[in-house]
Design a protein around this motif. Structure first.
Motif, PDB file in Angstrom:
ATOM      1  N   VAL A 130      19.395  10.591   4.181  1.00 18.35           N
ATOM      2  CA  VAL A 130      18.189  10.938   4.944  1.00 18.35           C
ATOM      3  C   VAL A 130      17.331  11.928   4.163  1.00 18.35           C
ATOM      4  CG1 VAL A 130      17.362  12.063   7.040  1.00 18.35           C
ATOM      5  CG2 VAL A 130      19.245  10.435   7.167  1.00 18.35           C
ATOM      6  N   LYS A 131      17.975  12.928   3.576  1.00 22.83           N
ATOM      7  CA  LYS A 131      17.225  13.913   2.790  1.00 22.83           C
ATOM      8  C   LYS A 131      16.548  13.257   1.585  1.00 22.83           C
ATOM      9  CE  LYS A 131      20.034  17.945   4.020  1.00 22.83           C
ATOM     10  NZ  LYS A 131      20.985  18.977   3.511  1.00 22.83           N
ATOM     11  N   ALA A 132      17.253  12.309   0.965  1.00 19.34           N
ATOM     12  CA  ALA A 132      16.658  11.611  -0.180  1.00 19.34           C
ATOM     13  C   ALA A 132      15.447  10.790   0.255  1.00 19.34           C
ATOM     14  CB  ALA A 132      17.704  10.720  -0.841  1.00 19.34           C
ATOM     15  N   VAL A 180      11.733  11.352  -1.173  1.00 17.74           N
ATOM     16  CA  VAL A 180      10.936  10.280  -1.782  1.00 17.74           C
ATOM     17  C   VAL A 180       9.594  10.153  -1.074  1.00 17.74           C
ATOM     18  CG1 VAL A 180      10.822   7.788  -2.107  1.00 17.74           C
ATOM     19  CG2 VAL A 180      12.878   9.010  -2.727  1.00 17.74           C
ATOM     20  N   GLN A 181       9.585  10.356   0.245  1.00 21.14           N
ATOM     21  CA  GLN A 181       8.323  10.321   0.977  1.00 21.14           C
ATOM     22  C   GLN A 181       7.385  11.428   0.499  1.00 21.14           C
ATOM     23  OE1 GLN A 181       7.133   8.153   3.139  1.00 21.14           O
ATOM     24  NE2 GLN A 181       5.245   9.325   3.415  1.00 21.14           N
ATOM     25  N   PRO A 197       0.818  -1.219   0.000  1.00 19.95           N
ATOM     26  CA  PRO A 197       0.000   0.000   0.000  1.00 19.95           C
ATOM     27  C   PRO A 197       0.852   1.269   0.000  1.00 19.95           C
ATOM     28  CG  PRO A 197      -0.003  -1.049   2.165  1.00 19.95           C
ATOM     29  CD  PRO A 197       0.694  -1.995   1.243  1.00 19.95           C
ATOM     30  N   ARG A 198       2.018   1.186   0.622  1.00 24.80           N
ATOM     31  CA  ARG A 198       2.887   2.374   0.656  1.00 24.80           C
ATOM     32  C   ARG A 198       3.710   2.428  -0.620  1.00 24.80           C
ATOM     33  NH1 ARG A 198       6.795   2.179   3.849  1.00 24.80           N
ATOM     34  NH2 ARG A 198       6.742  -0.056   4.275  1.00 24.80           N
ATOM     35  N   PRO A 199       3.689   3.573  -1.323  1.00 23.15           N
ATOM     36  CA  PRO A 199       4.400   3.638  -2.612  1.00 23.15           C
ATOM     37  C   PRO A 199       5.898   3.847  -2.471  1.00 23.15           C
ATOM     38  CG  PRO A 199       3.297   5.726  -2.161  1.00 23.15           C
ATOM     39  CD  PRO A 199       2.915   4.794  -1.043  1.00 23.15           C
ATOM     40  N   GLN A 200       6.379   4.234  -1.262  1.00 25.54           N
ATOM     41  CA  GLN A 200       7.787   4.599  -1.140  1.00 25.54           C
ATOM     42  C   GLN A 200       8.748   3.465  -1.502  1.00 25.54           C
ATOM     43  OE1 GLN A 200       8.742   6.299   2.619  1.00 25.54           O
ATOM     44  NE2 GLN A 200      10.829   6.837   2.072  1.00 25.54           N
ATOM     45  N   SER A 248       6.171  10.550  -2.975  1.00 25.92           N
ATOM     46  CA  SER A 248       5.185   9.468  -2.960  1.00 25.92           C
ATOM     47  C   SER A 248       3.820   9.991  -2.523  1.00 25.92           C
ATOM     48  CB  SER A 248       5.649   8.344  -2.033  1.00 25.92           C
ATOM     49  OG  SER A 248       5.756   8.811  -0.700  1.00 25.92           O
ATOM     50  N   GLU A 249       3.804  10.905  -1.546  1.00 25.23           N
ATOM     51  CA  GLU A 249       2.533  11.500  -1.128  1.00 25.23           C
ATOM     52  C   GLU A 249       1.941  12.338  -2.252  1.00 25.23           C
ATOM     53  OE1 GLU A 249       3.448  13.722   2.347  1.00 25.23           O
ATOM     54  OE2 GLU A 249       3.774  11.949   3.619  1.00 25.23           O
ATOM     55  N   PHE A 250       2.802  13.047  -2.965  1.00 30.18           N
ATOM     56  CA  PHE A 250       2.304  13.872  -4.069  1.00 30.18           C
ATOM     57  C   PHE A 250       1.745  13.004  -5.190  1.00 30.18           C
ATOM     58  CE2 PHE A 250       3.299  15.939  -8.179  1.00 30.18           C
ATOM     59  CZ  PHE A 250       2.425  17.006  -8.082  1.00 30.18           C
ATOM     60  N   PHE A 251       2.469  11.935  -5.528  1.00 25.80           N
ATOM     61  CA  PHE A 251       1.998  11.062  -6.604  1.00 25.80           C
ATOM     62  C   PHE A 251       0.717  10.326  -6.218  1.00 25.80           C
ATOM     63  CE2 PHE A 251       6.654  10.779  -8.039  1.00 25.80           C
ATOM     64  CZ  PHE A 251       6.476  11.824  -8.931  1.00 25.80           C
TER      65      PHE A 251
END
Length: 1512
Positions: free
Chosen positions: A600-602, A606-607, A280-283, A610-613
């Motif tokens: 960490v920044k990457a 990505v988080q 379910p999580r896209p990350q 993933s929320e935006f997508f």
């Protein structure tokens, strides 16, 4: 000494052929010469004479067409062959040293083979790029002959018992293998291209990229040598010295690197991972998709990094071997084995030679630097490709994004732009640093093993010191990251406040609130500086640890090594090799913190992505929620929505139970009060809202003009045509319909004028008419106009209605949906929809509504009658010819006039510079020393002295430490050699005395490292504080002319990008530049001291460095500026798209805007790639020069030691510092180029011209002004003449007027007639060069500006609200009680609205007041004016954005709440002012007047206005 090929020794067996010719070593060597001589004689005439190219008929990049099979393998094998031949030459030279006379056959064949190998690859390259494969026959014959002769030689060696113990046997076997592989490659070319032995050769066409001469980025197409050395960049870099680099120079991207290509690859990977993964999580699957799409080149980068790191250990090992060889007591080696009449040496004997080690070190450095730069380049290129693909994917998501996410505050345009500007770059830099994650463990393990081999258990203790301090370094890096994040938050808050300050600067100056907002910005800046202090502190600690940990590790290791064992070996070979290894070992541990932070920044990026997508979309893939069926009852003449529920979110519907129908080919008007959601109707039909009952979203393109005008950063004509072909006749018709011709006439370049930055150089009405003109120009069947008259005066509104809508659109039988509150146009409507409280009150024709809703019709009739009167009176009052109209100068007069003058000056300057182009180029080549001086002088004398002194002392102590180590270790060897019988206590005592001095020097060095790092960061902090404080004060005190003539973005950039550069980047660059420069200078000084002969070779190397840095600096500066300048349009395009998403979707221009995005992304990526290639070009050359420095230093040191008894410690010292030059030379030039670019920020901040307001010589001080002034509000205007600047013509001349206390005066006139200039004169916002304004007996020119402006109130045409509470917006000075605030809100009809908000007066207002409608924002401005309780109120077209009903209420409020105050009302028409200033006086002593301004600002009689008394 006579030379002979086989030598002239008397007892030499070289000429002995008793056992056969092939058993003679000299003859075998002579036999191998034959192939090389053959190739040289055959190919040289062809190379020099040349031949016709078969590819000359096709226009391609001639030198880059690489298409023969096995191309890369051939180059790799040739490089290996050249290295093996160099080893063969060296082996022959070393073997020849054992003979009595020179034996040329030992190395001359190898020299010829070396020349032949170079000739073969040059010959092959010319044949391949010219597509003439038949000439490869010469190479085929050469490889056959070379393979055969070497095979014979290898077989005879084996027969004679020469085995693996002899190096020459191994070299010969390798050569047989290499020649055999090259022969196989040549045969493969024959089989692949069929150029011989086949009837029909294979035809190969040049790739599309090479046929496109616009593709100038040739890195993917050139051969391996050019790829590794970036040789193809030579022409590009040197051309920057002759002309600046721009987008035309860099050309286009190759197809494989374009954003579209990489997006397709990324999308395929995403889709594959979505199908494969059911999480379910896209990350997680996003990471896997990135690996699938871009993992292969990343693995190549990691491989290159592995090879580079392993070769990096050759430096310490070779230093150890060279110093060990020199420090030997007996330097004469034993004679080697003699077979076949010649000497054969082993690999151990070969590597024991110091000169051989020097040459091997040179080649190891060349390879190590080449692999390292290749790793950097591949990683950055992959990151850039990823960034382009991700930006394209984000943009495609924006095009499908549901606008409710932004409208309801769940997602802002700033957040989306941050995804593009920050998060995609975070991923790019993560890919750049990713190879370090794999290389660091290998580097650490190998380094520790080698240290243990040299120093034993003490090396582990030293490594433990580094390992223990590494978590501290990581902790510091974490704190540094937190401080940077905190600084970024405060910086964003400061920029938000600064942006609001600049956007509302006119209101702030009129209300004398500049000091409040300046204090607010200063308060946030102080928080930012506090965070910057933490950032500077942790940065200085990080710099200190970077410099101090190697010193501490070396000190600890040597102390333990000396005391751990009494017979410890602390020779120069061990000491300086260990020193180099510690420096290598420390680097990955320091880099660990950066890699972890980047990782960490990457992950965070990505988080976010993933929320935006995962956010909601609209499009075919979603289930439709509403249908738009065709009504059969009207013969398909209506488009209808039945029982529709419309909402922005999943919550309660904004519009409910909607049943509407829109007649095709007719005009439909939607009317209603402020806040009744009229505008959502147009969005319903464009499928922009969620709909809670099914509709059909399939539709054609729609021409749409939004209530808030949306303009492109383009020319005026491009904004109107909007991607459509220019039809001159239609364009002219649209221009006339929208009354834009007078505006075009006064623009500097007419309709070719750039109107970027949201069109801020235009007034609101001009922006609105351009937006409407865009909709009219499009030839779509449906046109939606969302309140197009809100910012227009009555004449412009009527002209647009008559010529644009009723004539142009109706004649073309287009469906028109018009949302408006101009009720006078209702009789022209074919269908009317009335809205109330989110529902449809009624709909139908005007006659239908008259019958069904008589009360509503009578209310409309009253408002329509009033507006008809406005038009009639305006028509009678104003008579204009077309000639007068074309001479019109609008509110932007001063800005455009000054802009034209500046452009004339620029053109004059440019023409002068073109006459002297050399002066321009010389200026580009000059380092901005003045800006550097400005930066350093801003720090103060104390900090500057501390900075310079600490830097010099630090590097002096560092050199002293290494000199003492050389002296100590050399003395230890001398004691060991000369005094074998000395007691161990004496040796230990000697170690103790040296160790004490060494420890003291190391401790002093550590302290100076701390002082230096703190001095650098505190200097940067002090400069940042001073420059920002001066800039803010300069802007606050600047007159309005600066803001009218300077784009807002330009001023804001001084506070954002330039301030950020000064805050964070310049201190780090200054520290790196000073450290690398002083290290290079100290290294060259030490090498020159150790071997003075090095100075002779230093001269040509210094000349080469000078020209390399000279060319690179200019190219780098241009490319960095190009990288920045191409990023701005890209980010602007994202911002434009988000803001104009409704318009783009309505027009159906998604594909066109995607194409433009691809162009912007490719332009930014090509600039980034060229910048990356330019950096690699510099680093490769500088590191090759550094390798030459190492080779020359090693050879001269070895010779000096062998013949002049130079101590081995000084030799080790010289070689260690030579390696340091190799490491830091390129950083010196890079940092110099970066500093040159970054100092431009200092230049721009210091160069911002802000003329100060004239407030210093006023006769009256603030204390001398009566507390209640003005008490009555009497205004006397005597012979007033006004201009915007002393260089411009007057806008008002000789105006005389008298306004009695409490009188209501209307000032009317056309747009640009001088009404606003008249009102601004009260506040001294314009230059009053003649006459005076006397208010209650005091000349306003004698008052301080702060006092003057704080006593008046004004309501501007454009409502301005600031982010904060409602209380702050009404009373930022905090002078009134809550009761007075509620009273003001009640008067402004806003009390019910505010009471429903959470928090009441403390409810938050978003930036720009976007959470309120345009009319509500204007009502808040009215309440703000009432709160001030001043005796004089000025209303500048304050009712332009509210509906007639609300305006009617507002007029009553003005006449009652402001009954005892003097009110000056500015309006575009006489009727508009008279509606607020009735023809009957409020009192007999206070008659009403209207001051009317003609259309021309410069009347022949010198008058700019006249009085029109009203009837009493």
């Amino acid at each position: 000494m006579s030379l002979a090929f086989c030598g002239n020794d008397n007892n030499s067996g070289a000429y002995n052929v008793d056992r056969g010719v092939l058993n003679n070593g000299c003859f075998l060597d002579a036999l191998t010469v034959v192939p090389h001589v053959f190739l040289l004689f055959i190919t040289f005439p062809i190379l020099f004479i040349g031949w016709g190219s078969q590819s000359s008929k096709v226009h391609i990049h001639h030198s880059t067409w690489l298409h023969f099979p096995g191309h890369n393998l051939r180059w790799i094998l040739t490089f290996v062959l050249l290295f093996v031949l160099v080893c063969e030459i060296a082996e022959g030279a070393v073997s020849d040293g054992f003979t009595q006379s020179p034996h040329l056959h030992l190395y001359m064949p190898a020299v010829l083979a070396f020349l032949a190998a170079i000739t073969s690859i040059v010959y092959y390259h010319n044949i391949e790029t010219s597509n003439f494969p038949k000439l490869l026959l010469a190479l085929l014959i050469y490889w056959v002959l070379a393979f055969v002769t070497k095979t014979i030689k290898f077989a005879k060696y084996y027969e004679q018992g020469v085995g693996m113990g002899q190096l020459r046997f191994c070299i010969t076997g390798l050569l047989v293998l290499l020649y055999g592989l090259l022969l196989a490659v040549e045969i493969n070319v024959i089989l692949g291209r069929r150029y011989m032995c086949f009837k029909h050769p294979t035809e190969v066409k040049p790739p599309e990229d090479l046929q496109d001469l616009g593709v100038r980025f040739l890195q993917p197409f050139v051969n391996l040598l050019s790829k590794g050395t970036y040789w193809w960049m030579n022409t590009f870099i040197t051309s920057a010295h002759r002309r600046p680099i721009d987008l035309k120079v860099i050309g286009r991207l190759p197809i494989a690197m374009r954003a579209l290509t990489n997006y397709v690859r990324l999308r395929s990977a995403f889709e594959a991972q979505k199908v494969r993964c059911r999480e379910p999580r896209p990350q997680p699957w996003i990471w896997r998709a990135l690996r699938q799409a871009f993992g292969r080149p990343l693995m190549l980068s990691i491989t290159f990094r592995f090879l580079a790191d392993l070769l990096g250990f050759a430096g310490p090992l070779c230093i150890s071997g060279i110093v060990h060889h020199i420090s030997k007591e007996n330097k004469t080696p034993p004679p080697p084995v003699k077979l076949l009449g010649i000497y054969f040496i082993s690999s151990q004997e070969f590597l024991a030679n110091a000169y051989v080690l020097a040459v091997l070190l040179f080649f190891a450095l060349l390879l190590q630097r080449t692999f390292l730069q290749a790793s950097y380049y591949v990683a950055i290129e992959t990151g850039i490709n990823l960034r382009g693909a991700m930006q394209t994917k984000i943009y495609n998501k924006i095009m499908r994004l549901c606008t409710s996410n932004m409208s309801m505050g769940e997602m802002t345009a700033g957040q989306i732009c941050n995804l593009v500007a920050i998060d995609t770059n975070q991923l790019m830099w993560f890919f750049f640093l990713c190879p370090n994650l794999w290389a660091m463990p290998v580097q650490i393990i190998v380094g520790v093993i080698l240290l243990y081999y040299l120093l034993g258990i003490s090396a582990l203790i030293g490594a433990t010191v580094i390992t223990v301090l590494a978590p501290v370094q990581y902790f510091v890096a974490t704190k540094l990251s937190e401080a940077q994040k905190s600084t970024l938050e405060y910086s964003s808050e400061r920029l938000k406040k600064t942006n609001e300050l600049l956007r509302g600067i006119k209101l702030l100056k009129l209300y004398a609130w500049e000091h409040i907002f300046r204090d607010s910005v200063d308060e946030t800046r102080q928080k930012e500086l506090t965070s910057l202090k933490s950032f500077a502190l942790y940065t200085s600690v990080s710099i200190f640890m970077n410099a101090a940990i190697p010193i501490a590790a070396v000190l600890t290791t040597f102390v333990v090594h000396v005391h751990l064992s009494e017979d410890s070996d602390l020779s120069p070979a061990v000491a300086f090799a260990s020193l180099s290894l510690f420096h290598i070992l420390v680097s990955p541990l320091f880099l660990l913190s950066s890699v972890v932070r980047s990782t960490v920044k990457a992950l965070v990026s990505v988080q976010k992505l993933s929320e935006f997508f995962a956010s909601d979309e609209i499009g075919e893939e979603q289930d439709p929620n509403a249908i738009i069926p065709t009504s059969t009852g009207h013969n398909n003449k209506y488009q209808a929505i039945v029982s529709g529920y419309f909402t922005w979110t999943d919550g309660p519907p904004t519009l409910s139970n909607i049943d509407i129908k829109i007649p095709f080919g007719q005009i439909t008007m939607i009317v209603g009060q402020v806040g009744c959601e009229k505008q959502i109707h147009s969005r319903i039909l464009k499928a922009l809202c969620r709909v809670s009952s099914p509709t059909d979203r399939k539709r054609g393109p729609v021409a749409y003009a939004s209530q808030k005008p949306w303009l492109l950063n383009a020319t005026l004509v491009e904004n109107i045509t909007f991607e459509m072909p220019l039809n001159k006749q239609r364009y002219k018709t649209v221009i006339e319909a929208c009354s834009l011709q007078p505006d075009i006439d006064i623009l500097p370049q007419g309709d070719q004028t750039e109107i970027g930055e949201r069109g801020i150089i235009l007034s609101g009405g001009q922006r609105q008419r351009i937006s409407v003109a865009r909709a009219l120009y499009q030839q779509t069947n449906v046109v939606f106009l969302d309140d197009p008259f809100s910012a227009l005066d009555i004449h412009l509104s009527d002209h647009l209605m008559q010529e644009g809508i009723l004539k142009l659109l109706r004649e073309e039988k287009r469906t028109v949906v018009l949302v408006t509150h101009k009720l006078q146009y209702l009789p022209h409507a074919d269908w009317i929809i009335a809205m109330k409280d989110g529902t449809i009150q009624t709909e139908g024709t005007l006659k239908d509504i008259q019958n069904s809703e008589p009360e509503l019709f009578e209310h409309w009739k009253t408002l329509m009658h009033r507006q008809d009167q406005e038009f009639e009176k305006e028509t009678v009052t104003e008579t204009l010819t077309m000639l007068e109209r074309k001479n019109l100068r609008r509110a932007m007069y001063s800005r455009e006039a000054l802009k034209t003058e500046e452009e004339d000056e620029e053109e004059f300057t440019e023409s002068d510079e073109e006459d002297n182009i050399s002066q321009v180029l010389r200026h580009r080549a000059t380092i901005p020393w003045r800006s550097c001086g400005t930066y350093l002088s801003s720090a103060g004398l104390l900090l500057l002295s501390l900075l310079l002194l600490s830097q010099l002392l630090k590097h002096t102590v560092m050199v002293a430490i290494d000199f003492w180590l050389a002296h100590w270790t050399s003395h230890a060897i001398q004691v060991d050699i000369a005094g074998r019988n000395c007691t161990m206590s004496r040796v230990g005592g000697n170690h103790s005395s040296y160790l004490l001095v060494f420890s003291l020097l190391c401790c002093l060095g550590i302290i100076l490292c701390l002082v230096t790092s703190v001095a650098v960061e505190w200097t940067g902090l002090r400069v940042a504080k001073e420059l920002h404080h001066g800039l803010l004060n300069k802007i606050i005190l600047a007159p309005m002319r600066l803001f009218e003539t300077t784009p807002l973005g330009s001023i804001l950039n001084r506070f954002s990008a330039d301030t950020n550069t000064i805050d964070q980047h310049i201190p780090a660059t200054l520290e790196c530049l000073s450290r690398s420069t002083l290290l290079c200078l100290s290294a060259l000084g030490v090498i020159s001291y150790v071997t003075p002969a090095f100075l002779i070779a230093l001269i040509p190397l210094a000349i080469a460095c000078y020209f390399i840095q000279k060319y690179f600096r200019m190219a780098s500066r241009d490319l960095q500026q190009l990288d920045d300048s191409t990023q701005l349009p890209l980010l602007s395009h994202f911002s434009e798209t988000v803001e104009g998403l409704s318009t783009i979707r309505a027009f159906g221009y998604e594909a066109r805007f995607r194409q433009r995005l691809l162009e912007y992304a490719d332009a930014n990526n090509i600039a980034s790639l060229f910048l990356t290639a330019a950096n690699r070009w510099l680093e490769v050359r500088m590191e090759y020069i550094g390798a030459c420095v190492v080779l020359i230093a090693a050879v001269t040191s070895i010779s000096n030691s062998l013949y002049n008894q130079l101590t081995s410690g000084l030799v080790g010292l010289g070689l260690t510092y030579a390696l340091m030059v190799s490491n830091y030379l390129n950083w010196m030039v890079r940092n110099l180029a970066d500093m040159e670019v970054q100092l431009g920020s200092v230049t721009r901040i210091r160069g911002l011209e802000c003329p100060r307001r004239g407030d210093d010589d006023k006769p009256l001080s603030a204390s001398q002004v009566p507390a209640g002034w003005p008490q009555h509000g009497e205004i006397q205007i005597q012979n007033l003449s006004v201009r915007y600047d002393s260089t411009l013509k007057p806008v008002l001349k000789n105006v005389n007027a008298h306004i009695s206390p409490g009188q209501k005066v209307g000032i009317c006139g056309r747009t640009g007639s001088g009404k606003s200039s008249f009102s601004l004169a009260f506040f001294r916002m314009v230059d009053t060069f003649e006459g005076q304004i006397i208010i209650d007996g005091i000349d306003v020119a004698k008052l301080p500006l702060q006092t003057l402006r704080s006593r008046f109130s004004i309501i501007l045409q454009d409502p301005i609200l600031f982010s904060g509470t409602i209380r702050f917006n009404l009373d930022p000075e905090k002078k009134v009680t809550d009761g007075m605030l509620w009273e003001a809100l009640e008067i402004a009809q806003l009390k019910p609205v505010v009471k429903t908000l959470p928090g009441g007066l403390d409810a938050m207002v978003t930036e720009g007041g976007e959470n309120f409608s345009q009319g509500q924002r204007q009502l808040f401005c009215l309440a703000r004016a009432f709160v001030r309780k001043s005796s004089i109120l000025i209303m500048d077209e304050a009712t332009a954005s509210i509906d007639m009903a609300t305006e009617s209420i507002l007029q009553k409020v003005v006449m009652t709440a402001f009954a005892d105050r003097t009110v000056v009302i500015i309006a575009v028409s006489v009727a508009a002012s008279s509606s607020r200033c009735p023809l009957t006086p409020v009192s007999p002593a206070a008659p009403q007047r209207r001051v009317c301004f003609p259309r021309s600002r410069r009347k022949p009689e010198g008058r700019g206005c006249y009085l029109v008394p009203t009837l009493l």
